[in-house]
Write a protein that holds these residues in place. Sequence first.
Motif, PDB file in Angstrom:
ATOM      1  N   THR A 176       0.203  -2.496  -0.422  1.00  0.00           N
ATOM      2  CA  THR A 176       0.908  -2.028  -0.523  1.00  0.00           C
ATOM      3  C   THR A 176       1.233  -2.425  -2.081  1.00  0.00           C
ATOM      4  O   THR A 176       1.604  -2.843  -2.833  1.00  0.00           O
ATOM      5  CB  THR A 176       1.611  -0.236  -0.066  1.00  0.00           C
ATOM      6  N   TYR A 177       1.557  -0.765  -3.064  1.00  0.00           N
ATOM      7  CA  TYR A 177       2.133  -0.668  -4.058  1.00  0.00           C
ATOM      8  C   TYR A 177       2.797   0.271  -4.453  1.00  0.00           C
ATOM      9  O   TYR A 177       1.785   1.548  -4.416  1.00  0.00           O
ATOM     10  CB  TYR A 177       1.282  -1.239  -5.124  1.00  0.00           C
ATOM     11  N   ARG A 178       3.386   0.857  -5.492  1.00  0.00           N
ATOM     12  CA  ARG A 178       4.282   1.506  -5.703  1.00  0.00           C
ATOM     13  C   ARG A 178       3.284   1.517  -7.352  1.00  0.00           C
ATOM     14  O   ARG A 178       3.695   0.771  -8.250  1.00  0.00           O
ATOM     15  CB  ARG A 178       5.732   1.769  -5.992  1.00  0.00           C
ATOM     16  N   THR A 179       3.305   2.822  -7.818  1.00  0.00           N
ATOM     17  CA  THR A 179       3.178   3.207  -9.505  1.00  0.00           C
ATOM     18  C   THR A 179       4.545   3.814 -10.174  1.00  0.00           C
ATOM     19  O   THR A 179       5.432   3.573  -9.497  1.00  0.00           O
ATOM     20  CB  THR A 179       2.171   5.200  -9.296  1.00  0.00           C
ATOM     21  N   HIS A 180       4.538   4.197 -10.707  1.00  0.00           N
ATOM     22  CA  HIS A 180       5.575   4.232 -12.232  1.00  0.00           C
ATOM     23  C   HIS A 180       5.811   5.618 -11.750  1.00  0.00           C
ATOM     24  O   HIS A 180       7.158   5.549 -11.890  1.00  0.00           O
ATOM     25  CB  HIS A 180       4.529   3.888 -13.436  1.00  0.00           C
ATOM     26  N   GLY A 181       5.077   6.270 -10.945  1.00  0.00           N
ATOM     27  CA  GLY A 181       5.837   7.989 -10.652  1.00  0.00           C
ATOM     28  C   GLY A 181       6.577   7.926  -9.255  1.00  0.00           C
ATOM     29  O   GLY A 181       6.628   8.745  -8.478  1.00  0.00           O
ATOM     30  N   GLY A 182       6.225   6.331  -9.065  1.00  0.00           N
ATOM     31  CA  GLY A 182       7.170   6.458  -7.539  1.00  0.00           C
ATOM     32  C   GLY A 182       6.359   6.165  -6.502  1.00  0.00           C
ATOM     33  O   GLY A 182       6.283   6.990  -4.578  1.00  0.00           O
ATOM     34  N   LYS A 183       4.592   7.272  -6.299  1.00  0.00           N
ATOM     35  CA  LYS A 183       4.105   7.180  -5.132  1.00  0.00           C
ATOM     36  C   LYS A 183       3.290   5.597  -4.034  1.00  0.00           C
ATOM     37  O   LYS A 183       2.844   4.896  -5.367  1.00  0.00           O
ATOM     38  CB  LYS A 183       2.533   7.910  -6.130  1.00  0.00           C
ATOM     39  N   THR A 184       3.317   5.493  -3.278  1.00  0.00           N
ATOM     40  CA  THR A 184       2.790   4.475  -2.720  1.00  0.00           C
ATOM     41  C   THR A 184       1.017   4.534  -2.662  1.00  0.00           C
ATOM     42  O   THR A 184       0.789   5.048  -2.088  1.00  0.00           O
ATOM     43  CB  THR A 184       3.584   4.647  -1.343  1.00  0.00           C
ATOM     44  N   ARG A 185       0.887   3.253  -3.068  1.00  0.00           N
ATOM     45  CA  ARG A 185      -1.072   3.356  -2.599  1.00  0.00           C
ATOM     46  C   ARG A 185      -1.267   1.939  -1.946  1.00  0.00           C
ATOM     47  O   ARG A 185      -0.449   1.250  -1.727  1.00  0.00           O
ATOM     48  CB  ARG A 185      -1.728   3.435  -3.901  1.00  0.00           C
ATOM     49  N   ILE A 186      -2.588   1.943  -1.272  1.00  0.00           N
ATOM     50  CA  ILE A 186      -3.472   1.330  -0.404  1.00  0.00           C
ATOM     51  C   ILE A 186      -4.051  -0.054  -1.430  1.00  0.00           C
ATOM     52  O   ILE A 186      -4.939   1.000  -1.733  1.00  0.00           O
ATOM     53  CB  ILE A 186      -3.790   1.634   0.611  1.00  0.00           C
ATOM     54  N   ILE A 187      -3.830  -1.194  -1.269  1.00  0.00           N
ATOM     55  CA  ILE A 187      -4.823  -1.659  -2.159  1.00  0.00           C
ATOM     56  C   ILE A 187      -4.946  -2.798  -0.960  1.00  0.00           C
ATOM     57  O   ILE A 187      -5.254  -2.905   0.105  1.00  0.00           O
ATOM     58  CB  ILE A 187      -4.527  -2.729  -3.080  1.00  0.00           C
ATOM     59  N   ALA A 188      -6.863  -3.699  -0.972  1.00  0.00           N
ATOM     60  CA  ALA A 188      -6.936  -4.193   0.059  1.00  0.00           C
ATOM     61  C   ALA A 188      -7.100  -5.637  -0.624  1.00  0.00           C
ATOM     62  O   ALA A 188      -8.133  -5.999  -1.872  1.00  0.00           O
ATOM     63  CB  ALA A 188      -8.661  -3.602  -0.103  1.00  0.00           C
ATOM     64  N   VAL A 189      -6.648  -6.508  -0.149  1.00  0.00           N
ATOM     65  CA  VAL A 189      -6.186  -8.125  -0.876  1.00  0.00           C
ATOM     66  C   VAL A 189      -6.940  -8.640   0.194  1.00  0.00           C
ATOM     67  O   VAL A 189      -7.521  -9.409   1.155  1.00  0.00           O
ATOM     68  CB  VAL A 189      -5.175  -8.552  -0.539  1.00  0.00           C
ATOM     69  N   THR A 190      -7.148 -10.175  -0.704  1.00  0.00           N
ATOM     70  CA  THR A 190      -7.718 -11.456   0.184  1.00  0.00           C
ATOM     71  C   THR A 190      -7.006 -12.659   0.043  1.00  0.00           C
ATOM     72  O   THR A 190      -6.328 -12.531  -1.358  1.00  0.00           O
ATOM     73  CB  THR A 190      -9.557 -11.572  -0.186  1.00  0.00           C
TER      74      THR A 190
END
Length: 300
Positions: A176-190
Amino acid sequence: MANSCRKLIFNIYMGFYCSAILPKICICSQFSMSSIDLLNTDPGAFPVATSGEPFPWNKLRLPSMVVPLHYDLLVHPNLTSLDFVASEKIEVLVRDATQFIILHSKDLEIMNVILQSEEDLRYRKPGKRLNILHYPAHEQIALLVPEKLMADLRYSVAIDFQANLANGFEGFYKSTYRTHGGKTRIIAVTDFEPTGARMAFPCFDEPLFKAKFSIKIRRESGHVALSNMPKVLSLSETLGESSQVDPWSLYLFIYLFIYLFIYLFIHSFIYLYFLFSNFSRYLFFLSTYIFYNNPNPSRF
């Protein structure tokens, strides 16, 4: 007296050590036979697969009978259900004749495996479906072929598989990571080091088996795919019920690009040919005109 006691204790210890170790060395020596004949030996000498059948390879390191040359990998991650479906084609070279192919695989659900020879690919034959054996203790799978693979020939192994995005920090995992607006978003990483690639796709996951890769990522229109290698091509498509990519759009694009290149090349060549072939004639006419219109021909 003390020295004699130490010597006696030392002799007893060495005798116990040798009697305990030598049988193990003898037991291990029974696996030094050629890997081609593994299927013809006593099944009790080999591990047992999850299906209850004998697994045809008993070593932690992969055999060198089959080596990969190229991976063609297609991955479609789903950041809503936190899983992914994928398919791959591995071009392999058989060094020694064998009746099985051993690969690394961890926490992957393998749905289908098709083997094609060079003749099958040349004449567009469907290939043969292979049986799969799993041995999770060594994170290995065995692909059993109906007919022995011949040495010095190339084969194509097509595998369809799926899995959940891992919870840790190895293989193909979710983060996960946080945007500048404070929202948490999911990513897929290797992360494939040191042995994480086997969690993303079935492969020869050892430094000895180096190969080239072609990777395609199918994603939603609102997502972004990043890689440490340059992007070759990006195509837009409408996602329907099918989970497979239609390759005809790519073929059409390549065909039109090649046709346009050849068309421009031929017309440019014809134009330059006529231009330079008539250049001397134009120069002669120009010189004659200047000569007859020069009031002082001696200065020409």
